[in-house]
Design a protein around this motif. Sequence first.
Motif, short mmCIF file in Angstrom:
data_model
loop_
_atom_site.label_atom_id
_atom_site.label_comp_id
_atom_site.label_asym_id
_atom_site.label_seq_id
_atom_site.Cartn_x
_atom_site.Cartn_y
_atom_site.Cartn_z
N ALA A 128 10.79 -15.54 18.11
CA ALA A 128 11.22 -14.95 19.80
C ALA A 128 11.76 -13.76 19.56
N PHE A 129 12.20 -13.25 18.27
CA PHE A 129 12.82 -11.94 18.05
C PHE A 129 11.89 -11.15 17.14
N ALA A 178 7.63 -10.73 21.11
CA ALA A 178 8.58 -11.76 21.57
C ALA A 178 7.70 -12.99 22.28
N ARG A 183 14.52 -6.51 24.00
CA ARG A 183 13.03 -6.55 23.93
C ARG A 183 12.76 -7.29 25.10
N SER A 225 9.05 -12.84 28.57
CA SER A 225 10.06 -13.32 27.50
C SER A 225 11.05 -12.03 27.48
N SER A 273 14.26 -10.72 25.07
CA SER A 273 15.38 -10.90 24.00
C SER A 273 16.49 -9.92 24.04
N ASN A 327 17.17 -15.28 23.55
CA ASN A 327 15.66 -15.09 24.11
C ASN A 327 15.68 -16.18 25.28
N ALA A 381 12.77 -17.29 27.93
CA ALA A 381 11.24 -17.30 27.92
C ALA A 381 10.95 -18.27 29.17
#
Length: 398
Positions: A189-190, A194, A303, A318, A320, A340, A342
Amino acid sequence: MISAFCFLFAVSIAALSPQLLAQQKTDFLGSEDAVDNRIASDQREQALPMKQRLAKQHIQLAIDYSAAAVNASNVLSDKDDFAANGMLRFYGSWDMLNAGSADAGGLVWKLEHRHSYTDTPVKGIEFNAGGLGIVSPVFSDEGARLTNLYWRQRFNDHNATLTVGYLDATDYADVFALASPWTGFMNFAFSTGATTMALPSDSAFGVAGGTMLNQNVFVIGGIVDMESDPTDPLKSAENFFNKNHYFKSIELGYTSGKEKIFVNNLHLTAWHADSSEQLNQDSDSGINLSASWMIGKWLPFVRAGFADKGSLLGIDRSVSAGVGYFGLGGANNNLGFGINLANVVGNPDNQVTGELFYLFKPVPFFEITPDIQFVQNPALNPDKSQIWLVGLRSRLIW
């Protein structure tokens, strides 16, 4: 991962303090884990006579062994709650054209053996727990594979680079300083895209390149095969010319200066992915935005990713945000924390993922990283409101 460009890139930030980053004459090529960057970073702390002799012949070599283990607090029925993996890598580069100059050209390679100690590899443990995400996708059970084999040519006093061969799209698209699965965040996710970008395999035949447009603005782009199989690299080259299923990306970015591009980086990435039989993935397109800027020893970041379909994991939006802190408890140690949010297609609740990690190097040739993650509203496990993942990662370096 490949070293693709001379300008974009988070070079070894996850193992160096910002002061060291500012002092080093870094080779601005690819992501933190690009072959040339990874070798340069590791060699700064351990001067090995054999490597020094080879470097005089413009040859860079490295071997490392990485391991990771993750335990999940809750899992779905009949799923494993523990996963452990190892990975042996042999990688290097050899400048053959204009060797020793700013515009050198050379061959870059990386061979790996990715193996699992458990029935479930680390990359699958979040699915076992009911989360919609991937933990360290490089920790799989693919076995022997060719990850990189390409020609890297620099131009314009090392302000532009072109690469042709077996590339890793995560080395030039949406690069982020803390995205390394070896030294940064473990949860994807990072990382690149993402979780919204419909990426190909991390070894795909193609072409990528980029250039600084002036002292602050850069552009990068690439096209690689969507049907690639790292265990059968010749097939990927054949598919590139015959099947014509591609991942294409173009990126425009801004930095405070090329010497600080690895930390002070704003960019917008547009991408399109054709459907892939190899990945069982539908065609998709989208954009990603990334902003990170060094403030003292802190690196805050934001992000975001947006996809038309979310064909990678079923996530179409998404965001983050988080921070890194460098030099905590030692010049080569760093802390990272991120959250994050999502949007899962067809799911009324957003899935929230958080991660905290601390990388430290007790000796120059060994890194160890404790890591803890939580997933709120796990998309595949509606009976649980939250799951926890506790992990440990290490890397032995030569």
